[in-house]
Design an enzyme around this catalytic site. Structure first.
Site, PDB file in Angstrom:
ATOM      1  N   HIS A  35       0.810  -1.213   0.000  1.00 50.56           N
ATOM      2  CA  HIS A  35       0.000   0.000   0.000  1.00 50.56           C
ATOM      3  C   HIS A  35       0.847   1.268   0.000  1.00 50.56           C
ATOM      4  O   HIS A  35       0.408   2.301  -0.491  1.00 50.56           O
ATOM      5  CB  HIS A  35      -1.056  -0.064   1.103  1.00 50.56           C
ATOM      6  CG  HIS A  35      -2.184  -0.971   0.688  1.00 50.56           C
ATOM      7  ND1 HIS A  35      -2.163  -2.319   0.940  1.00 50.56           N
ATOM      8  CD2 HIS A  35      -3.300  -0.740  -0.048  1.00 50.56           C
ATOM      9  CE1 HIS A  35      -3.246  -2.873   0.414  1.00 50.56           C
ATOM     10  NE2 HIS A  35      -3.950  -1.941  -0.199  1.00 50.56           N
TER      11      HIS A  35
ATOM     12  N   ARG B 217     -11.119   3.964  -0.560  1.00 54.06           N
ATOM     13  CA  ARG B 217     -10.635   3.015   0.459  1.00 54.06           C
ATOM     14  C   ARG B 217     -10.890   3.624   1.830  1.00 54.06           C
ATOM     15  O   ARG B 217     -10.211   4.569   2.200  1.00 54.06           O
ATOM     16  CB  ARG B 217      -9.133   2.769   0.277  1.00 54.06           C
ATOM     17  CG  ARG B 217      -8.745   1.977  -0.955  1.00 54.06           C
ATOM     18  CD  ARG B 217      -7.228   1.792  -0.987  1.00 54.06           C
ATOM     19  NE  ARG B 217      -6.790   0.798  -1.939  1.00 54.06           N
ATOM     20  CZ  ARG B 217      -6.324   1.075  -3.163  1.00 54.06           C
ATOM     21  NH1 ARG B 217      -6.257   2.320  -3.569  1.00 54.06           N
ATOM     22  NH2 ARG B 217      -5.921   0.106  -3.963  1.00 54.06           N
TER      23      ARG B 217
ATOM     24  N   GLU C  45     -11.802 -10.176  -6.468  1.00 47.86           N
ATOM     25  CA  GLU C  45     -10.364 -10.225  -6.201  1.00 47.86           C
ATOM     26  C   GLU C  45      -9.919 -11.562  -5.626  1.00 47.86           C
ATOM     27  O   GLU C  45      -8.731 -11.795  -5.437  1.00 47.86           O
ATOM     28  CB  GLU C  45      -9.931  -9.063  -5.299  1.00 47.86           C
ATOM     29  CG  GLU C  45     -10.757  -8.873  -4.048  1.00 47.86           C
ATOM     30  CD  GLU C  45     -10.369  -7.617  -3.258  1.00 47.86           C
ATOM     31  OE1 GLU C  45      -9.356  -6.980  -3.566  1.00 47.86           O
ATOM     32  OE2 GLU C  45     -11.102  -7.291  -2.305  1.00 47.86           O
TER      33      GLU C  45
ATOM     34  N   CYS D 176     -10.489  -1.589 -10.677  1.00 48.35           N
ATOM     35  CA  CYS D 176      -9.906  -0.547  -9.832  1.00 48.35           C
ATOM     36  C   CYS D 176      -8.528  -0.942  -9.289  1.00 48.35           C
ATOM     37  O   CYS D 176      -7.973  -0.249  -8.441  1.00 48.35           O
ATOM     38  CB  CYS D 176     -10.841  -0.194  -8.689  1.00 48.35           C
ATOM     39  SG  CYS D 176     -11.192  -1.566  -7.602  1.00 48.35           S
TER      40      CYS D 176
HETATM   41  C1  PEP Z   1      -7.153  -4.591  -5.362  1.00 47.12           C
HETATM   42  O1  PEP Z   1      -6.947  -5.561  -4.641  1.00 47.12           O
HETATM   43  O2  PEP Z   1      -6.927  -4.579  -6.585  1.00 47.12           O
HETATM   44  C2  PEP Z   1      -7.679  -3.334  -4.787  1.00 47.12           C
HETATM   45  C3  PEP Z   1      -8.042  -2.335  -5.552  1.00 47.12           C
HETATM   46  O3  PEP Z   1      -7.738  -3.234  -3.433  1.00 47.12           O
HETATM   47  P1  PEP Z   1      -6.490  -3.031  -2.459  1.00 47.12           P
HETATM   48  O4  PEP Z   1      -5.303  -2.690  -3.279  1.00 47.12           O
HETATM   49  O5  PEP Z   1      -6.854  -1.943  -1.508  1.00 47.12           O
HETATM   50  O6  PEP Z   1      -6.387  -4.353  -1.787  1.00 47.12           O
HETATM   51 MG    MG Z   2      -7.823  -5.696  -2.671  1.00 45.45          MG
END
Ligand code: PEP
Ligand code: MG
Length: 763
Positions: A367, A474, A612, A683
Site C-alpha cells: 500500500h 478506500r 479479487e 480498480c
Molecule cells: C485490489 O486488490 O486490486 C484493490 C483495488 O484493493 P487493495 O489494493 O486496496 O487491496
Molecule cells: Mg484488494
C-alpha cells in the site's frame, strides 16, 4: 554447529569493510573446522573472473593477484555448476589449473562451495587440506549453510563498505547502484532522509572515533534517558503486573547498571569505537550468548537485551546528540528512506519537499507503493541490500520506472539524469495541454475514467481531475490513522466530505478492508498468513457492529447527495454477499424509517462487490443475481491467482499483473459480466498503467478506476491509440508465455505510437 555459525555470521556483520570481514571469515572457518586452508574468491562480472579476496592458508601475497576466469580451474567449475565440489585430490582433477602464486602444492583434499545471492554467484569459498580424503558430510553441510547465510552478509558488507565513506580516507564517495522494485514511476534527485525511528542495532554500521571521552558522555546520556524511560514505563503499569513482566524490568535495570553492560561498552569506546558501535558489538555478543543457551527462557532474554539496546541506541543518535527522537531530517529535496514506508510517514512529511521514496521492505503492490503512485512521487521498493542509516544525507537518484537507485552519483550520471527529468517534464506538459478533451480512442471507443481515493483523500481529490467519479474510496486509511475505531458521527462527517466533493458523480465507498498488510494499531491481528486470513468482509461480517456503524454512517452521509455506491471487499462466496446485503438492508430500512418521520427520503445505494478472490470467477452468474455492479481488484486477484504475497520482496519478481494467466482471467471476467449484464469496473493498479489500460480496453473494459495522478496520462494515452490495435495487442499478450514477453509487445507498441516516454525514463 548452529551457534558457531550464528556467531561467525554475526561477527562478519559487524565489520564495516568487506576485505577485513572476509579475512576474519577465512580464519574463523579454518579454525572452527580445523582444516589447513580456507579461501574466498569473489566474482567480478565485468572481467568475468573470480578474484582471490582473502585466505588463511594460501600465500597471503596471492590475494588480489590471483584471478581465475569464470570457465577456468576448479573455482570456475564450482561457479559454473552452482554446487559444491568435494574431491580427494585436487591435483589429479581434469579441471585443476596450477597458479604458482598461491603455493597450494601441499594441499590435496578440496571442497569448494558457491556463494549465491538471488540466483547470482557472488563468489566461491574453499577449504583445502593436506590429507588425501574427501571432506566429511558434516563439513560440507557446514560450508553450504555458511555460504547461504553469508551471501546476504557479503552483499551488505560490500554495500556498507562503499556507502560508509566515514571509514575510508577517500573524501569522494563512490557511486553505488542499488536495485529494488519499481514502486512508482518517475525520476527524482534528492538527499536521503531517513526516519530516526527506524534506528536499530542490527542495521547500525560500526564506526571508529577519535574522541572517546565525548563518546562515553554520549553513551552515558543515552543510558540515563533510557533508564528514565524504563522507570516511567514501569510506573505506568500498576502493581498488578505479572511476574514475568516484572522480571523483564528487573533485567532492564540490571543491564542499565554501570557495572554490567556499561563497563564493557565503555571499554570498547576507549578502544576507539564510537558509542553506538560499541553498544552494538557488546550487545550482539551478549545476545548471541543468550541465544546459544539451551533454556528457551534464557534464549528469549536475547530479544529483551536487543530491545532495550535499540532504545539506548535511539537516544544515543538522537537526544544525546541534541535533536528529537521522532524527527526525520527534511532536506529541500528529500528522498524519504525507511525500513517500511507507512501512510503515516508520508502524511507527516512536507509534501513540497518530498521528491522520492525508498522502502527497504515491500513490493510494487504494497500500500505504500500505491500511495506513492497516488501522490505522483517516484518510489523504489524492496532495496534489501541497504539500510536507511546508510542512505541518510547521501545524494540519491531514483529511477522509479526501472526500480533502481544510484547513491552518490558521479557528476556525468547526475547531468544525464537531470536531462531525463527535463524530458519527463516536457511529456507531462504535452499531457497537460490536452487535459479537457474527452477520453476516446482514435477510432471512437469511449472510456470512463474514475479515481481511486482514500489513501490520502485530500491529496487525491486535489490532485486534479476526478474523472467520471470515485471508483474506489478506500475507507480503511482513516481507520488506520486513529487510535480507536472512529465513531459513527466522525465517519458521517468524513464520508459527507468525500461524497460532497463530487455531488453529481457516483462515489463508490468500499467497506472496511483491514487485515493483510493493513493492520489497525488498536485491533491487532496476529496470523501466520495474514493475506489468507481474517481480512476485508470476512472480518467485518464477524463484527457486524463495526460493519453496521460504517454502513449507517455512509447512508447518513449520503442524504440529499444520493451519489453513494457501496462495495464489499474480499468476497469469496455468495453467502457472504447475502449476509452483507442483509446487514446493509437492515441499516437502510432503519435510517430510512427515521428520516421518513422528517419527510426526508433516503436514496438506496447500489451495492457491488470486488472481484479479487479467484473463486468468484467461477460463480459470476450466481453473484450477478445479488449485486448491482462488479469491480475487479486486480492487485489482490494477481496475488491470489499467482500465489505470490504482494508485499513480499523475495518473490516480488513473480508478482505481475501482466502474467498471461492474469490477463486471461481479466478477459474472462469482462466477458461474463457483459453476458450477465452487470456493469464492471477495474480498480486495481493495472488500470492506471499505460500498458494495462490499453490491454483492458482491448478486452472490453470501458470503466477504469485509478489514482487521480494517472488520470490525465491515461486519458491522453487512450486518445492516441485505437481499439482495433488494442485488440491485436491483447491477442499477442494472451498467447505470450510470460509477463516479460507481454511487456515486450506492449512496449514495442507504445514506442511505435511515440508513447514510450510513458513507461520509461526520457521523452
Ligand atoms: C485490489 O486488490 O486490486 C484493490 C483495488 O484493493 P487493495 O489494493 O486496496 O487491496
Ligand atoms: Mg484488494
Amino acid at each position: 554447529m548452529l551457534t558457531t555459525l550464528k556467531r561467525i555470521v554475526q561477527e562478519i556483520n559487524q565489520i564495516p569493510a568487506l576485505d577485513t570481514a572476509l579475512f576474519r571469515l577465512a580464519s574463523r572457518v579454518k579454525q572452527t573446522l580445523s582444516v589447513d586452508s580456507c579461501s574466498i574468491y569473489l566474482a567480478d562480472y565485468e572481467k568475468q573472473e573470480f578474484v582471490l579476496k582473502a585466505t588463511d592458508g594460501l600465500h597471503p601475497d596471492a590475494v588480489e593477484q590471483v584471478k581465475i576466469g569464470f570457465s577456468e580451474g576448479l573455482i570456475g567449475l564450482v561457479g559454473q555448476r552452482e554446487e559444491p565440489l568435494n574431491i580427494v585430490n585436487a591435483h589429479t582433477h581434469p579441471r585443476f589449473k596450477h597458479y604458482p602464486e598461491v603455493q597450494e602444492e601441499a594441499y590435496n583434499g578440496f571442497l569448494g562451495t558457491p556463494i549465491i545471492h538471488q540466483r547470482r554467484v557472488l563468489g566461491v569459498i574453499t577449504l583445502q587440506q593436506g590429507d588425501m580424503r574427501r571432506f566429511s558430510e558434516d563439513e560440507e553441510a557446514f560450508l553450504v549453510t555458511l555460504a547461504a547465510q553469508l551471501a546476504l552478509e557479503i552483499t551488505n558488507a560490500d554495500m556498507r563498505g562503499a556507502l560508509n565513506n566515514t571509514t575510508s580516507n577517500d573524501p569522494i564517495p563512490t557511486q553505488k547502484n542499488v536495485s529494488g522494485i519499481p514502486g512508482s514511476p518517475g525520476l527524482a534527485i534528492g538527499r536521503g532522509a531517513s526516519s530516526e525511528k527506524s534506528v536499530k542495532l542490527k542495521n547500525w554500521v560500526v564506526k571508529r572515533t577519535t574522541s572517546p571521552a565525548e563518546e562515553i558522555k554520549i553513551y552515558r546520556r543515552g543510558v540515563e534517558l533510557t533508564r528514565a524511560h524504563v522507570d516511567a514505563l514501569s510506573q505506568r503499569l500498576d502493581d498488578g503486573i505479572p511476574d514475568d513482566v516484572k522480571s523483564i524490568f528487573q533485567l532492564y535495570h540490571h543491564l542499565l547498571d554501570a557495572n554490567s553492560l556499561g563497563r564493557e561498552v565503555e571499554e570498547k569506546i576507549r578502544g576507539g569505537w564510537d558509542a553506538a558501535s560499541s553498544l552494538k558489538m557488546v550487545v550482539e555478543n551478549y545476545a548471541a550468548r543468550f541465544e546459544a543457551m539451551d533454556d528457551p527462557y534464557m534464549q528469549e532474554r536475547a530479544i529483551d537485551i536487543v530491545d532495550l539496546s535499540d532504545r539506548i541506541l535511539m537516544y544515543i543518535v538522537t537526544e544525546a546528540k541534541g535533536h528529537s527522537v521522532v524527527e526525520t531530517p527534511v532536506y529541500d529535496e528529500s528522498i524519504l528512506v525507511a525500513e517500511e514506508v507507512s501512510a503515516n510517514m508520508l502524511a507527516e512529511f512536507p509534501r513540497e519537499k518530498l521528491k522520492g521514496i525508498i522502502s527497504i521492505r515491500g513490493s510494487n503492490n504494497s500500500h505504500a507503493a500505491i500511495l506513492a503512485r497516488a501522490m505522483g512521487v517516484p518510489a523504489v521498493m524492496g532495496c534489501q541490500n541497504v539500510s536507511p542509516s546508510l542512505l541518510e544525507g547521501k545524494e540519491i537518484l531514483i529511477d522509479g520506472y526501472a526500480g533502481e537507485i544510484i547513491v552518490s552519483p558521479e557528476r556525468h550520471i547526475k547531468l544525464e539524469f537531470a536531462q531525463l527529468i527535463e524530458e519527463e517534464a516536457a511529456v507531462a506538459q504535452r499531457i497537460e495541454a490536452d487535459v479537457d478533451k474527452p477520453c476516446e480512442s482514435e477510432d471512437g471507443c469511449r472510456m470512463a475514467l474514475y479515481i481511486n481515493a482514500g489513501l490520502s483523500a485530500e491529496v487525491e481529490i486535489n490532485a486534479g481531475q476526478i474523472g467520471s467519479g470515485i471508483g474506489l474510496y478506500r475507507t480503511e486509511i482513516p481507520f488506520m490513522l486513529r487510535e480507536r475505531f472512529p465513531s459513527e458521527l466522525e465517519q458521517v462527517e468524513l464520508y459527507r466530505q468525500v461524497l460532497a466533493s463530487a455531488p453529481s458523480l457516483p462515489i463508490t465507498m468500499r467497506t472496511l478492508d483491514v487485515g493483510g498488510d493493513k493492520p489497525l494499531p488498536y485491533f491487532p491481528i496476529n496470523e501466520e498468513n495474514p493475506f489468507l486470513g481474517w481480512r476485508g468482509v470476512r472480518l467485518t461480517l464477524d463484527h457486524p457492529e463495526i460493519f453496521l456503524v460504517q454502513v449507517r454512517a455512509m447512508l447518513k452521509a449520503s442524504v440529499g447527495l444520493d451519489n453513494l455506491q457501496i462495495m464489499l471487499p474480499m468476497i469469496s462466496s455468495v453467502s457472504e454477499v447475502k449476509e452483507a446485503k442483509r446487514l446493509v438492508n437492515q441499516a437502510y430500512f432503519e435510517i430510512s424509517d427515521e428520516l421518513k418521520a422528517k419527510h426526508v427520503k433516503l436514496h438506496r445505494p447500489k451495492l457491488g462487490i470486488m472481484l479479487e478472490v479467484p473463486s468468484v470467477l467461477y460463480q459470476l452468474p450466481q453473484l450477478a443475481k445479488h449485486v448491482d455492479f462488479f469491480s475487479v481488484g486486480s492487485n489482490d486477484l494477481t496475488q491470489y491467482l499467482l500465489a505470490v504475497d504482494r508485499n513480499n520482496t523475495r518473490v516480488a519478481s513473480l508478482y505481475n499483473c501482466y502474467h498471461p494467466a492474469v490477463l486471461g482471467a481479466l478477459f474472462d471476467i469482462v466477458k461474463q459480466a457483459n453476458q450477465n449484464q452487470v456493469p464492471v469496473t477495474i480498480c486495481g493498479e493495472l488500470a492506471g498503467e499505460p500498458g494495462g489500460a490499453i490491454l483492458l480496453m482491448g478486452m472490453g473494459y470501458r470503466r477504469l478506476s485509478m489514482s487521480a495522478f494517472n488520470i490525465r496520462k491515461i486519458n491522453w494515452l487512450i486518445r492516441n491509440v485505437s481499439l482495433e490495435e488494442s485488440k491485436q495487442l491483447l491477442s499477442l499478450a494472451l498467447t505470450s508465455s510470460c509477463h516479460s514477453e507481454v511487456f515486450e509487445h506492449v512496449n514495442q507498441y507504445l514506442e511505435t505510437k511515440g508513447l514510450g516516454g510513458l513507461v520509461r525514463a526520457g521523452a
